[in-house]
Design a protein around this motif. Structure first.
Motif, PDB file in Angstrom:
ATOM      1  N   SER A   1       0.661  -1.173  -0.358  1.00  0.00           N
ATOM      2  CA  SER A   1       0.008   0.294   0.618  1.00  0.00           C
ATOM      3  C   SER A   1       0.494   1.567   0.190  1.00  0.00           C
ATOM      4  O   SER A   1       0.526   2.236  -0.885  1.00  0.00           O
ATOM      5  CB  SER A   1      -1.227  -0.294   1.151  1.00  0.00           C
TER       6      SER A   1
ATOM      7  N   ARG B   1       0.455   4.500  -2.586  1.00  0.00           N
ATOM      8  CA  ARG B   1       0.413   5.734  -2.411  1.00  0.00           C
ATOM      9  C   ARG B   1       2.358   6.246  -3.324  1.00  0.00           C
ATOM     10  O   ARG B   1       1.472   7.392  -3.657  1.00  0.00           O
ATOM     11  CB  ARG B   1       0.509   5.834  -0.873  1.00  0.00           C
TER      12      ARG B   1
ATOM     13  N   VAL C   1      -4.068   8.459  -7.792  1.00  0.00           N
ATOM     14  CA  VAL C   1      -4.527   8.131  -7.169  1.00  0.00           C
ATOM     15  C   VAL C   1      -6.090   8.207  -7.746  1.00  0.00           C
ATOM     16  O   VAL C   1      -6.534   6.757  -7.144  1.00  0.00           O
ATOM     17  CB  VAL C   1      -5.569   9.929  -6.361  1.00  0.00           C
TER      18      VAL C   1
ATOM     19  N   ARG D   1      -4.411   1.427   1.685  1.00  0.00           N
ATOM     20  CA  ARG D   1      -4.475   2.053   0.242  1.00  0.00           C
ATOM     21  C   ARG D   1      -5.477   2.033  -0.044  1.00  0.00           C
ATOM     22  O   ARG D   1      -6.096   0.593  -1.143  1.00  0.00           O
ATOM     23  CB  ARG D   1      -3.597   2.526  -0.645  1.00  0.00           C
TER      24      ARG D   1
ATOM     25  N   SER E   1      -9.622   6.689  -0.274  1.00  0.00           N
ATOM     26  CA  SER E   1      -8.815   7.028   0.634  1.00  0.00           C
ATOM     27  C   SER E   1      -8.295   7.968   0.275  1.00  0.00           C
ATOM     28  O   SER E   1      -7.656   9.280   1.005  1.00  0.00           O
ATOM     29  CB  SER E   1      -8.260   6.018   2.208  1.00  0.00           C
ATOM     30  N   GLU E   2      -7.630   7.560  -1.014  1.00  0.00           N
ATOM     31  CA  GLU E   2      -7.015   8.430  -1.543  1.00  0.00           C
ATOM     32  C   GLU E   2      -7.454   9.804  -2.095  1.00  0.00           C
ATOM     33  O   GLU E   2      -6.932  10.739  -2.295  1.00  0.00           O
ATOM     34  CB  GLU E   2      -5.943   7.858  -2.489  1.00  0.00           C
TER      35      GLU E   2
ATOM     36  N   GLU F   1      -7.649  12.041   1.098  1.00  0.00           N
ATOM     37  CA  GLU F   1      -6.861  12.993   1.666  1.00  0.00           C
ATOM     38  C   GLU F   1      -6.400  14.234  -0.206  1.00  0.00           C
ATOM     39  O   GLU F   1      -5.312  15.146   0.377  1.00  0.00           O
ATOM     40  CB  GLU F   1      -5.639  11.909   0.869  1.00  0.00           C
ATOM     41  N   LEU F   2      -6.594  13.300  -0.709  1.00  0.00           N
ATOM     42  CA  LEU F   2      -6.709  14.733  -2.418  1.00  0.00           C
ATOM     43  C   LEU F   2      -6.976  15.778  -2.126  1.00  0.00           C
ATOM     44  O   LEU F   2      -6.582  17.323  -2.104  1.00  0.00           O
ATOM     45  CB  LEU F   2      -6.959  13.751  -3.585  1.00  0.00           C
TER      46      LEU F   2
ATOM     47  N   VAL G   1       0.021  13.535  -3.384  1.00  0.00           N
ATOM     48  CA  VAL G   1       0.419  13.659  -2.543  1.00  0.00           C
ATOM     49  C   VAL G   1       1.965  14.451  -2.594  1.00  0.00           C
ATOM     50  O   VAL G   1       2.892  14.110  -1.949  1.00  0.00           O
ATOM     51  CB  VAL G   1       1.196  11.971  -2.296  1.00  0.00           C
TER      52      VAL G   1
END
Length: 354
Positions: free
Chosen positions: A179, A183, A188, A333, A337-338, A341-342, A348
């Motif tokens: 994961s 990431r 994403v 991941r 979830s990504e 976060e974005l 990232v």
């Protein structure tokens, strides 16, 4: 033996912690920026320290005071567009750890360097530890690893009685890092299963990657600690991974492509924030030499138990299944979830750390 491990929540740190806990003879202090939720209940003892901050120096002295050894594993790989932050962790953090070890009288320092510290290869022959360590200039990771080793040189020249070892592994893999690698490397919106759905792999022919399993690296660190070994040690399985091997592990077809074309595509998509991997990583992959690990065999009695192709296969399987560990760095991941976060913190590759 009391051992303080920086970067204990990461790929190598998780493997080393497992290995030391299984031995049962070590008092472990695990240092990470984000400590696990279970830290209050389980061993080892976790301490939250942000090595990018100069304010951490007092915390480091407190943690390292009375330690027999400091194992410095902490390093940052993202955000790849925030090179100053990466340098603050990698080079600045190393200096702060070494200063704290010196001021508290820690007698043994083990630093995790990398194959990336070496100057570009001249041919396919494996290099020993006396190969030049000026790095690959176009790779910030390589530049920073080389700069960190110069700090170790200064420590060796100025200290009296401190045993200083530096380990130079190839790319380190294990299933539970899947994961984290997704990431760091995957756009994403792409799910983990897309790893096994690549129709073709356009990669240069000159790419060779030394690889080693995280458990084998952990074993090497333990042997360094036990023997109070000093100096540099290459760590890699005997046969480096090639573009053809990567394509085979992915179940796809390799299309031999000039490095300059692959780099141009990587650079364009990285600059456009479509993917998080800086083109310097391709430069490093094409320039990094194969590793001769015979010194580790002679002096540590170490040899890899898992060959490079098996490390590659396990790592890719871990990525395709989004395998995870129990720490924040190794957390699972998912696309959901990504995306969260974005939206909250940005991509990232540009994200500032909280």
């Amino acid at each position: 033996m009391r051992v303080v491990i920086t970067g204990a929540s990461g790929n190598v740190g998780s493997a080393l912690t497992r290995r030391l806990l299984a031995d049962g003879e070590y008092d472990i202090v695990a240092v990470a920026r984000r400590v696990p939720d279970h830290a209050a209940m389980d061993k080892p003892r976790w301490v939250s320290i942000d090595l990018s901050s100069r304010d951490c120096e007092h915390q480091l002295r407190q943690v390292l005071g009375g330690a027999d050894a400091g194992v410095h594993l902490a390093w940052a790989f993202q955000p790849s567009h925030q090179v100053h932050y990466l340098e603050a962790v990698g080079v600045g953090g190393t200096q702060r750890v070494l200063d704290a070890c010196t001021s508290t009288g820690v007698g043994q320092v083990v630093h995790m360097s990398s194959v990336g510290v070496y100057s570009p290869k001249r041919d396919a022959d494996p290099v020993t530890e006396d190969w030049p360590v000026d790095g690959v200039p176009s790779s910030s990771y390589s530049r920073h690893k080389a700069a960190a080793e110069r700090l170790l040189d200064s420590l060796e020249q100025s200290s009296h009685g401190t045993a200083v070892a530096r380990l130079r592994p190839g790319i380190i893999g294990q299933r539970s890092a899947g994961s984290a690698l997704l990431r760091y490397a995957l756009p994403v919106l792409l799910p983990a299963r897309s790893i096994g759905a690549v129709p073709v792999l356009p990669m240069p022919g000159g790419l060779t990657i030394a690889m080693v399993h995280a458990d084998d690296v952990a074993e090497a660190i333990v042997r360094v600690l036990q023997q109070r070994a000093v100096g540099a040690f290459n760590l890699a399985a005997a046969t480096p991974v090639t573009s053809a091997m990567i394509a085979e592990a992915l179940g796809t077809r390799w299309v031999k492509t000039p490095a300059r074309l692959v780099r141009a595509l990587m650079s364009a998509t990285w600059q456009a924030r479509l993917q998080p991997v800086a083109p310097g990583w391709l430069d490093l992959g094409c320039a990094a030499p194969a590793l001769d690990s015979s010194r580790a065999g002679r002096e540590l009695g170490w040899s890899p138990t898992i060959d490079a192709q098996d490390v590659l296969r396990e790592t890719i399987e871990g990525m395709s299944h989004a395998s995870a560990g129990s720490t924040a760095v190794l957390r699972r991941r998912t696309v959901t979830s990504e995306l969260s976060e974005l939206l909250s913190r940005g991509p990232v590759s540009h994200r500032r750390q909280p």
